[in-house]
Design a protein around this motif. Structure first.
Motif, short mmCIF file in Angstrom:
data_model
loop_
_atom_site.label_atom_id
_atom_site.label_comp_id
_atom_site.label_asym_id
_atom_site.label_seq_id
_atom_site.Cartn_x
_atom_site.Cartn_y
_atom_site.Cartn_z
N SER A 21 0.92 -1.22 0.18
CA SER A 21 0.09 -0.11 0.01
C SER A 21 0.97 1.31 -0.13
O SER A 21 1.93 1.19 0.48
CB SER A 21 -0.76 0.04 1.27
N ASN A 22 0.28 2.15 -0.44
CA ASN A 22 1.09 3.60 -0.44
C ASN A 22 1.50 4.21 0.76
O ASN A 22 2.51 4.44 1.02
CB ASN A 22 0.28 4.70 -1.13
N ALA A 26 5.37 4.49 1.88
CA ALA A 26 5.83 5.86 2.52
C ALA A 26 6.36 5.45 3.75
O ALA A 26 7.40 6.35 3.95
CB ALA A 26 4.59 6.76 2.67
N ALA A 33 2.67 10.06 2.77
CA ALA A 33 1.95 9.26 1.89
C ALA A 33 1.64 10.03 0.71
O ALA A 33 1.77 9.53 -0.39
CB ALA A 33 0.64 8.79 2.47
N CYS A 36 4.92 10.36 -1.51
CA CYS A 36 5.16 8.96 -1.95
C CYS A 36 4.40 8.75 -3.25
O CYS A 36 5.01 8.33 -4.17
CB CYS A 36 5.04 7.68 -0.71
N LEU A 37 2.97 9.01 -3.20
CA LEU A 37 2.18 8.49 -4.23
C LEU A 37 2.69 9.69 -5.34
O LEU A 37 2.71 9.29 -6.60
CB LEU A 37 0.75 9.02 -3.88
N VAL A 40 5.73 8.05 -6.94
CA VAL A 40 5.40 6.82 -7.79
C VAL A 40 5.03 7.12 -8.99
O VAL A 40 5.27 6.61 -10.24
CB VAL A 40 4.52 5.83 -6.93
N LYS A 41 4.02 8.07 -8.81
CA LYS A 41 3.16 8.67 -10.19
C LYS A 41 4.28 9.18 -11.18
O LYS A 41 4.24 8.79 -12.47
CB LYS A 41 2.17 9.41 -9.98
#
Length: 154
Positions: A21-22, A26, A33, A36-37, A40-41
């Motif tokens: 999970s994100n 994270a 979080a 982190c998202l 990743v994107k």
């Protein structure tokens, strides 16, 4: 694309645990979080993360024979190379294909159920391609190591 140590930590973790999970990711890398998202994107959008896959045990599907196939073409001209590469991309038995230096032009990793399946693949597909000079097959007796994670140094 420039990668900092946080990006490398994210990549290292995702290689071994892509479904994390994100929030957990994270926490592992020590950022929020939302940050982190976003990272990743960005890694996905920049092509650093190519795709996410599920690795299936081939024996469970009855695909217990791995064959390393060296292929030498009659001529190493662009048209012959393109023709060969186009053909091998279409065959699901071929898991990997490399253009090589040395004695052969290509190295293929082929996965099939058994020896008759490989013979059928060889006779009905590979040997029917034009421009092939030689084909040498080596059968894997046992898989010692199969990694999917790249050696990322953080």
């Amino acid at each position: 694309v420039e990668l900092d140590s946080t990006d490398l930590k994210i990549l290292k973790k995702l290689q071994t645990q892509a479904r994390i999970s994100n929030i957990d990711l994270a926490g592992e890398v020590g950022i929020s979080a939302s940050a982190c998202l976003r990272r990743v994107k960005e890694l996905e959008n920049n092509g650093v993360i190519d795709k996410y896959v599920t690795i299936i045990n081939p024996f469970v599907l009855g695909l217990g024979v791995t064959v390393m196939v060296s292929v030498t073409l009659e001529k190493q001209v662009e048209k012959a190379l393109e023709s060969f590469e186009k053909a091998v991309r279409e065959w699901p038995e071929i898991m990997e294909t490399y253009l090589m230096t040395g004695d052969s032009d290509y190295l293929l990793r082929v996965v099939v159920s058994d020896l008759p399946a490989y013979e059928k693949f060889l006779m009905e597909r590979l040997t029917k391609l034009p421009g092939i000079s030689s084909i040498k097959s080596s059968f894997a007796l046992k898989e010692i190591l199969h990694r999917t994670a790249l050696p990322i140094k953080v």
